[in-house]
Design a protein around this motif. Structure first.
Motif, PDB file in Angstrom:
ATOM      1  N   UNK A 765      37.769   2.412   8.587  1.00 45.31           N
ATOM      2  CA  UNK A 765      37.315   4.048   8.625  1.00 45.31           C
ATOM      3  C   UNK A 765      35.982   4.280   8.485  1.00 45.31           C
ATOM      4  N   UNK A 766      35.300   3.158   9.422  1.00 46.91           N
ATOM      5  CA  UNK A 766      33.695   3.450   9.798  1.00 46.91           C
ATOM      6  C   UNK A 766      33.694   3.752  11.037  1.00 46.91           C
ATOM      7  N   UNK A 767      32.676   4.591  11.441  1.00 46.42           N
ATOM      8  CA  UNK A 767      32.381   5.170  12.799  1.00 46.42           C
ATOM      9  C   UNK A 767      30.972   4.963  12.822  1.00 46.42           C
ATOM     10  N   UNK A 768      30.587   4.923  14.241  1.00 48.46           N
ATOM     11  CA  UNK A 768      29.157   5.081  14.205  1.00 48.46           C
ATOM     12  C   UNK A 768      28.889   5.867  15.547  1.00 48.46           C
ATOM     13  N   UNK A 769      27.534   6.428  15.589  1.00 47.09           N
ATOM     14  CA  UNK A 769      27.096   7.476  16.630  1.00 47.09           C
ATOM     15  C   UNK A 769      25.679   7.172  17.045  1.00 47.09           C
ATOM     16  N   UNK A 770      25.546   7.170  18.193  1.00 51.66           N
ATOM     17  CA  UNK A 770      24.030   7.108  18.865  1.00 51.66           C
ATOM     18  C   UNK A 770      23.549   8.365  19.403  1.00 51.66           C
ATOM     19  N   UNK A 771      22.939   9.283  19.113  1.00 52.94           N
ATOM     20  CA  UNK A 771      22.368  10.500  19.595  1.00 52.94           C
ATOM     21  C   UNK A 771      21.283  10.292  20.377  1.00 52.94           C
ATOM     22  N   UNK A 776      15.627  14.744  15.020  1.00 54.28           N
ATOM     23  CA  UNK A 776      16.095  14.383  13.845  1.00 54.28           C
ATOM     24  C   UNK A 776      16.853  15.688  13.405  1.00 54.28           C
ATOM     25  N   UNK A 777      15.997  16.717  13.527  1.00 57.04           N
ATOM     26  CA  UNK A 777      16.691  18.047  13.053  1.00 57.04           C
ATOM     27  C   UNK A 777      17.956  18.533  13.833  1.00 57.04           C
ATOM     28  N   UNK A 778      18.191  18.197  15.092  1.00 62.16           N
ATOM     29  CA  UNK A 778      19.340  18.440  15.587  1.00 62.16           C
ATOM     30  C   UNK A 778      20.412  17.650  15.460  1.00 62.16           C
ATOM     31  N   UNK A 779      20.273  16.553  15.151  1.00 63.71           N
ATOM     32  CA  UNK A 779      21.092  15.340  14.762  1.00 63.71           C
ATOM     33  C   UNK A 779      21.567  15.641  13.255  1.00 63.71           C
ATOM     34  N   UNK A 780      20.613  16.374  12.339  1.00 65.63           N
ATOM     35  CA  UNK A 780      20.995  16.689  10.905  1.00 65.63           C
ATOM     36  C   UNK A 780      21.995  17.857  11.021  1.00 65.63           C
ATOM     37  N   UNK A 781      22.049  18.731  12.011  1.00 70.58           N
ATOM     38  CA  UNK A 781      22.895  19.759  12.372  1.00 70.58           C
ATOM     39  C   UNK A 781      24.335  19.309  12.835  1.00 70.58           C
ATOM     40  N   UNK A 782      24.098  18.448  13.671  1.00 63.92           N
ATOM     41  CA  UNK A 782      25.378  17.704  14.107  1.00 63.92           C
ATOM     42  C   UNK A 782      26.114  16.973  13.096  1.00 63.92           C
ATOM     43  N   UNK A 783      25.321  16.326  12.192  1.00 63.58           N
ATOM     44  CA  UNK A 783      25.909  15.556  11.103  1.00 63.58           C
ATOM     45  C   UNK A 783      26.783  16.463  10.146  1.00 63.58           C
ATOM     46  N   UNK A 784      25.958  17.634   9.819  1.00 63.98           N
ATOM     47  CA  UNK A 784      26.599  18.636   8.979  1.00 63.98           C
ATOM     48  C   UNK A 784      27.758  19.339   9.509  1.00 63.98           C
TER      49      UNK A 784
END
Length: 847
Positions: A765-771, A776-784
């Motif tokens: 059940x482990x996934x990984x994503x390269x943005x 970083x701020x945009x990545x945090x919004x996507x993670x949320x």
């Protein structure tokens, strides 16, 4: 070259290293604390290097840690304080790590006993250079703590480590690569035991009782190096080292004042120099034995190939004597092996061919040629002459001096006899054709008389007559099946309805049947009235037979072209299509009749993978006059739509005189093979359950992203996504439900990321994503947003509803943090913090 060793059980390796290092270190430390002890015999580091160098790099940290723990415990066991005991750890760690790394990178350990040069390289990297570096650090620490001077500490450290490495490391490395069973399985085990006893006896006796003791000590080792294997010699060197080292270290050899360090070196140095030559000699002898075995095997293979060859073979001395002959040559010439061995090739060569053969032999001996082939005649034992195809080459020694000839003699007597018969038949046919020529005849229409020349009589097998005969006599020679047709055409020519051009069969006077070709022209008077027919006859029986055979061959060729699975297209010199077989018609969508006369590019529209047109190999073939292949991955655009993947090659067609007539293009449909390759490439890089990138492909993508960040000085973000409470779904509803939930979550996340981002399932059940190129701020919004949508996703399965959550760990990829393995570790650490902070959150690892 020893076989690669598979890594063993890691726990057992750790325990073996810890126990062995601790025991060897305890012995060395105890020895150094004895009265009158000169120096420590340090075998522990050498054993560790032998165990460490071929281990996977991921194990090195744990193995080195265990070894240094044993080092610390050994010093603490004899009352050293913790600081003092710990001060010995860094130089030993440096020495072991450096030796293992040098042996691993240089490959010297694997080539250790291939030659003396390889063994010296092994000693330099494993037993000389690392002790010098480690001793420098160790002596500096001892001097800093006031325990000893730098010079004495460095000297004692170097001599102990070097003696231990030279004594133990060759044997330990050999055992590491080959194992104890191979050593115990050696054929001269009893001799090894005898030499071991001799070494254990001679070493103390020579050191304690004899002058120049190291000469006597090295003597049994040198003898053993010649008699035994490298591994057995290494065992004896280790025994001599331990025995002699203990005697010297305990001061039994000669009592020196503690400050006589250079004399200590002169004590240990002879011991080291007494051991090293034996190992060098053993390495040289081992290589010599290996080469001798290879030479013996090569000679055996050559002898077997020679004995079982269907072609006559012989080894011939420089003066022409047969040294060795095989059975095939004996059977060819009719002699026994002993009989041929007493003869020379000159004795069985036809006298007319001997001078040419001998001249070629002289050219080889003079160095003007390396080999030669010659068709020559041999004299059979029975006296008859037989033809052979002789191939001769000269074998020279390593200095280029000639040794002997290798001769191969193929029996071609049948072929040569057949060629002679064919030549004679051709000569006879030429003479017969020239002698018979063309028969000339004339038919006088008024008198109904035929006038024949001598050639006509020969054609019809009649005896020479007066030169005249009637039409009825000629008609009587016609084959019954051809008589009506022949008479009709002759009468039509007589009536002036055209020139006579006829082919018919006759029965000669001797009963033979022949095929005659006839031409005739009507001669008229001034008023246009027919007077006579004048014509010729010639025998075309052979030509008819040849035409029939050619027709049969053409039919067979046509059937073959229709039956093969490849497309075949022929063109003329201008590249215009002249023929397509059925497979080519199916591939191109053109029939042979429709395509005939069209340019090859119009019939075959070839494209590359990027839809660019590809040059047809027929053009290169016609331009260069040699074979040309279809370059790269090409596809054929079918007129009905779609493409077909092809592999093709064009070859020139030439006439009997070598004139270029056109080309032949052979096409193979490789669509299925290319589709299978694409499928395999996709399966190798994608997860079978979710269709996302798999772990290896994701690691490659992460490496590429790091390279891109370093080149462009950009910023990307790596996200590690671990599902919360997923195990409960598997435990409650089964793995089928868990698999369905993973597919839905994969589709959900794939819909949220950008086109250039890389999403992968790492496993479970482990996934990984390269943005990529993402602040970083945009990545945090996507993670949320991903966490919220995963929590909102509901799986309905067999009347139940399941929900899971997600925790996300993020690591920033920038020019100062672009190591793939480190980034994965950072993201995993951040995810771990997110989970322990209450799950359903994201965390960032700032580096």
């Amino acid at each position: 070259m020893p076989r690669p060793r598979e890594p063993g059980n890691f726990l057992s390796t750790l325990l073996l290293l810890f126990a062995s290092y601790l025991l060897l270190a305890l012995g060395a430390v105890w020895l150094s604390r004895q009265p009158d002890s000169i120096a420590t015999l340090w075998y522990a580091n050498a054993f560790t290097v032998a165990l460490l160098w071929d281990q996977p790099l991921r194990r090195w940290a744990a193995l080195l840690g265990v070894a240094m723990l044993a080092n610390l415990l050994a010093n603490l066991a004899f009352g050293d304080g913790l600081i003092l005991a710990a001060s010995f750890t860094p130089p030993n760690l440096l020495e072991v790590g450096m030796a293992a790394a040098l042996l691993r990178v240089s490959g010297a350990a694997r080539r250790m006993n291939e030659s003396p040069g390889a063994f010296l390289q092994f000693i330099f990297f494993g037993a000389l250079l690392p002790p010098l570096v480690g001793a420098s650090l160790g002596a500096s620490i001892l001097a800093w703590q006031g325990l000893d001077s730098f010079e004495r500490g460095w000297l004692f450290w170097v001599e102990g480590s070097m003696l231990g490495a030279v004594s133990v490391m060759p044997l330990a490395v050999w055992l590491r690569q080959n194992g104890w069973w191979e050593l115990l399985g050696e054929r001269r085990r009893r001799e090894l035991l005898v030499y071991g006893a001799v070494v254990l006896l001679v070493t103390p006796v020579s050191l304690l009782l004899l002058p120049f003791p190291f000469v006597y000590l090295s003597l049994p080792l040198m003898i053993a190096a010649v008699r035994l294997t490298f591994a057995s010699t290494a065992v004896l060197v280790a025994l001599a080292s331990v025995c002699g080292g203990l005697i010297i270290a305990l001061g039994l050899l000669d009592a020196h004042a503690p400050d006589q360090g250079w004399r200590d070196l002169l004590t240990y140095l002879p011991l080291l120099l007494a051991l090293l030559p034996a190992l060098l000699l053993a390495s040289a002898v081992e290589q010599l034995r290996k080469r001798r075995r290879e030479l013996t095997a090569s000679e055996t293979r050559f002898r077997d190939a020679m004995d079982h060859s269907a072609i006559g073979m012989a080894l011939v001395s420089l003066d022409g004597r047969w040294q060795r002959v095989n059975r095939a040559l004996c059977e060819m010439l009719g002699y026994g092996e002993d009989e041929l061995s007493s003869l020379g090739f000159q004795d069985v060569t036809h006298p007319d061919d001997l001078a040419g053969d001998q001249a070629l032999v002289d050219e080889i001996l003079a160095g003007r040629r390396h080999s030669y082939r010659l068709e020559k005649r041999y004299l059979h034992k029975s006296g008859r002459v037989i033809w052979g195809l002789l191939a001769v080459s000269l074998v020279r020694d390593h200095e280029g001096e000639p040794l002997y000839f290798i001769s191969q003699i193929e029996d071609i007597d049948r072929r040569k006899r057949a060629e002679e018969r064919e030549t004679e038949l051709a000569r006879r046919y030429s003479v017969a054709t020239e002698a018979s020529g063309v028969g000339v005849w004339e038919w006088d229409l008024a008198s109904d008389r035929l006038l024949w020349d001598e050639g006509m009589y020969r054609l019809y097998g009649r005896a020479d007559g007066s030169g005249e005969l009637s039409y009825a006599e000629w008609h009587a020679h016609l084959h019954p099946e051809d008589a009506e047709r022949a008479e009709r055409e002759v009468m039509a020519a007589r009536d002036g309805k055209g020139r006579l051009d006829i082919e018919f069969r006759i029965r000669r006077a001797d009963g033979a049947q022949r095929v005659i070709k006839g031409h005739a022209r009507l001669v008229c008077d001034a008023a246009g009235r027919p007077l006579r027919l004048v014509g010729t006859n010639w025998d075309v029986s052979e030509l008819r037979q040849l035409a029939e055979r050619l027709h049969d061959e053409r039919e067979r060729l046509q059937v073959t072209l229709d039956a093969i699975g490849d497309g075949v297209i022929t063109t003329d010199l201008e590249g215009r299509v002249s023929f397509l077989n059925p497979v080519a018609e199916r591939l191109s969508g053109w029939s042979s009749e429709e395509a005939r006369g069209l340019p090859i590019e119009q019939v075959l529209l070839l494209e590359a993978e990027d839809a660019r047109l590809v040059a047809n190999p027929v053009r290169d073939c016609l331009a260069q006059g040699s074979a040309a292949s279809l370059q790269g991955l090409a596809s054929l655009r079918h007129p009905a739509g779609g493409t077909i993947a092809l592999r093709g090659q064009a070859a020139p067609m030439r006439g009997g005189d070598g004139t270029l007539l056109g080309s032949v293009l052979v096409l193979t449909d490789v669509s299925e093979a290319r589709a299978m390759q694409k499928h395999l490439r996709y399966a190798a890089t994608h997860d079978a359950l979710t269709g996302l990138l798999n772990r290896p492909a994701f690691e490659d993508a992460l490496t590429e992203s790091c390279r891109e960040v370093l080149q462009n000085d950009g910023n990307s973000v790596l996200c590690f996504i671990d599902l919360d409470h997923f195990k409960g779904v598997n435990d409650t509803a089964g793995h089928a439900a868990g698999d369905e939930l993973l597919r839905q979550i994969a589709r959900l996340m794939q819909a949220q990321v950008r086109a250039g981002d890389q999403l992968a399932r790492l496993g479970g059940d482990e996934f990984a994503l390269i943005l990529r190129s993402c602040p970083l701020a945009q990545a945090e919004l996507l993670a949320a947003r991903l966490i919220a949508q995963i929590q909102a996703l509901a799986l309905h399965w067999e009347g139940q509803e399941f929900h899971v959550g997600a925790s996300v760990g993020m690591a920033c990829i920038h020019s100062g943090n672009a190591q793939p393995a480190e980034l994965l570790k950072q993201a995993d650490t951040a995810c771990y913090r997110a989970k322990h902070a209450g799950r359903g959150q994201f965390a960032v690892e700032h580096r």
